[in-house]
Design a protein around this motif. Structure first.
Motif, mmCIF file in Angstrom:
data_model
loop_
_atom_site.group_PDB
_atom_site.id
_atom_site.type_symbol
_atom_site.label_atom_id
_atom_site.label_comp_id
_atom_site.label_asym_id
_atom_site.label_seq_id
_atom_site.Cartn_x
_atom_site.Cartn_y
_atom_site.Cartn_z
ATOM 1 N N ALA A 100 0.833 -1.205 0.000
ATOM 2 C CA ALA A 100 0.000 0.000 0.000
ATOM 3 C C ALA A 100 0.866 1.254 0.000
ATOM 4 C CB ALA A 100 -0.943 -0.011 1.197
ATOM 5 N N SER A 101 1.984 1.220 0.725
ATOM 6 C CA SER A 101 2.848 2.402 0.778
ATOM 7 C C SER A 101 3.340 2.786 -0.616
ATOM 8 C CB SER A 101 4.028 2.173 1.723
ATOM 9 O OG SER A 101 4.801 1.074 1.282
ATOM 10 N N GLN A 141 2.764 6.446 -5.242
ATOM 11 C CA GLN A 141 2.403 6.676 -6.645
ATOM 12 C C GLN A 141 1.250 7.671 -6.764
ATOM 13 O OE1 GLN A 141 4.107 5.407 -9.419
ATOM 14 N NE2 GLN A 141 2.901 7.052 -10.319
ATOM 15 N N ARG A 142 0.263 7.566 -5.877
ATOM 16 C CA ARG A 142 -0.864 8.513 -5.899
ATOM 17 C C ARG A 142 -0.342 9.936 -5.700
ATOM 18 N NH1 ARG A 142 -6.160 7.912 -4.679
ATOM 19 N NH2 ARG A 142 -5.901 6.403 -6.344
ATOM 20 N N ILE A 143 0.544 10.116 -4.734
ATOM 21 C CA ILE A 143 1.109 11.442 -4.451
ATOM 22 C C ILE A 143 1.863 11.952 -5.678
ATOM 23 C CG2 ILE A 143 2.874 12.633 -3.083
ATOM 24 C CD1 ILE A 143 1.908 10.828 -0.691
ATOM 25 N N ALA A 144 2.666 11.093 -6.291
ATOM 26 C CA ALA A 144 3.420 11.485 -7.486
ATOM 27 C C ALA A 144 2.485 11.811 -8.652
ATOM 28 C CB ALA A 144 4.390 10.376 -7.883
ATOM 29 N N ASP A 145 1.436 11.025 -8.816
ATOM 30 C CA ASP A 145 0.486 11.254 -9.915
ATOM 31 C C ASP A 145 -0.255 12.574 -9.771
ATOM 32 O OD1 ASP A 145 1.196 8.840 -11.060
ATOM 33 O OD2 ASP A 145 -0.603 7.770 -10.378
ATOM 34 N N LEU A 146 -0.511 12.995 -8.546
ATOM 35 C CA LEU A 146 -1.216 14.266 -8.344
ATOM 36 C C LEU A 146 -0.358 15.426 -8.842
ATOM 37 C CD1 LEU A 146 -2.884 13.581 -4.899
ATOM 38 C CD2 LEU A 146 -4.038 13.824 -7.109
ATOM 39 N N GLY A 204 -0.855 16.737 -4.166
ATOM 40 C CA GLY A 204 0.159 15.749 -3.823
ATOM 41 C C GLY A 204 0.998 16.202 -2.641
ATOM 42 N N ARG A 205 1.375 17.470 -2.633
ATOM 43 C CA ARG A 205 2.153 18.007 -1.513
ATOM 44 C C ARG A 205 1.339 17.973 -0.225
ATOM 45 N NH1 ARG A 205 3.376 21.367 -5.724
ATOM 46 N NH2 ARG A 205 2.047 23.063 -4.973
ATOM 47 N N ALA A 206 0.052 18.316 -0.316
ATOM 48 C CA ALA A 206 -0.807 18.308 0.873
ATOM 49 C C ALA A 206 -0.971 16.883 1.408
ATOM 50 C CB ALA A 206 -2.171 18.921 0.558
ATOM 51 N N LEU A 207 -1.231 15.934 0.525
ATOM 52 C CA LEU A 207 -1.403 14.550 0.958
ATOM 53 C C LEU A 207 -0.105 14.009 1.558
ATOM 54 C CD1 LEU A 207 -3.366 12.184 1.181
ATOM 55 C CD2 LEU A 207 -2.722 11.513 -1.138
ATOM 56 N N ALA A 208 1.022 14.337 0.958
ATOM 57 C CA ALA A 208 2.317 13.886 1.487
ATOM 58 C C ALA A 208 2.576 14.472 2.871
ATOM 59 C CB ALA A 208 3.440 14.273 0.525
ATOM 60 N N ARG A 209 2.254 15.738 3.061
ATOM 61 C CA ARG A 209 2.457 16.375 4.361
ATOM 62 C C ARG A 209 1.579 15.722 5.432
ATOM 63 N NH1 ARG A 209 -0.020 20.972 7.237
ATOM 64 N NH2 ARG A 209 1.488 21.623 8.810
#
Length: 142
Positions: free
Chosen positions: A12-13, A18-23, A28-33
């Motif tokens: 899952a990680s 990949q989801r963060i990179a695709d955004l 993507g930055r918000a989800l990563a944070r």
């Protein structure tokens, strides 16, 4: 970071990475944070990939999910109505019986300490109830 396997045998990680990179934008930055804050607040949290592509963070039960939409990143706490929120981070799904959510829009800055307090409270709530056990039903008043 513990991660459950998915049907295609990718952790899952990896799928969340990949989801963060695709955004590839503010989402993507918000989800990563927010992901980083979850890991800081709840060492040992398990990342999962459920419901056809939704990142999920669990520890003794689901803590929250992280969906991405065109105009927002939404972090939904399944038991959010039972959590203390003195900083009033919850700004979506406020009418539900159990869920509460935080919608993050472009330019929003979520208070890191307040968010980590919510995560810790969700961990404590999960630990207080045995896994798979629902709270007792309320008696009906006649």
């Amino acid at each position: 970071m513990p991660s459950t396997s998915t049907t295609n045998n990718q952790p899952a990680s990896t799928l969340i990475d990949q989801r963060i990179a695709d955004l590839a934008d503010w989402r993507g930055r918000a989800l990563a944070r927010m992901r980083q804050l979850i890991h800081e607040a709840a060492p040992g949290v398990v990342e999962e990939w459920k419901w056809m592509g939704t990142p999920v963070w669990s520890l003794g039960g689901i803590l929250c999910t992280g969906e991405s939409y065109k105009a927002a990143v939404k972090l939904t706490f399944l038991k959010g109505a039972s959590l203390p929120d003195p900083a009033r981070l919850f700004n979506a799904s406020l009418d539900g019986n159990a869920r509460r959510a935080i919608d993050i829009h472009e330019g929003d800055e979520v208070d890191a300490d307040a968010f980590k307090a919510l995560i810790r409270a969700a961990v404590e709530l999960n630990a207080a109830r045995p896994a798979g056990r629902k709270p007792a039903a309320r008696a009906k008043v006649k």
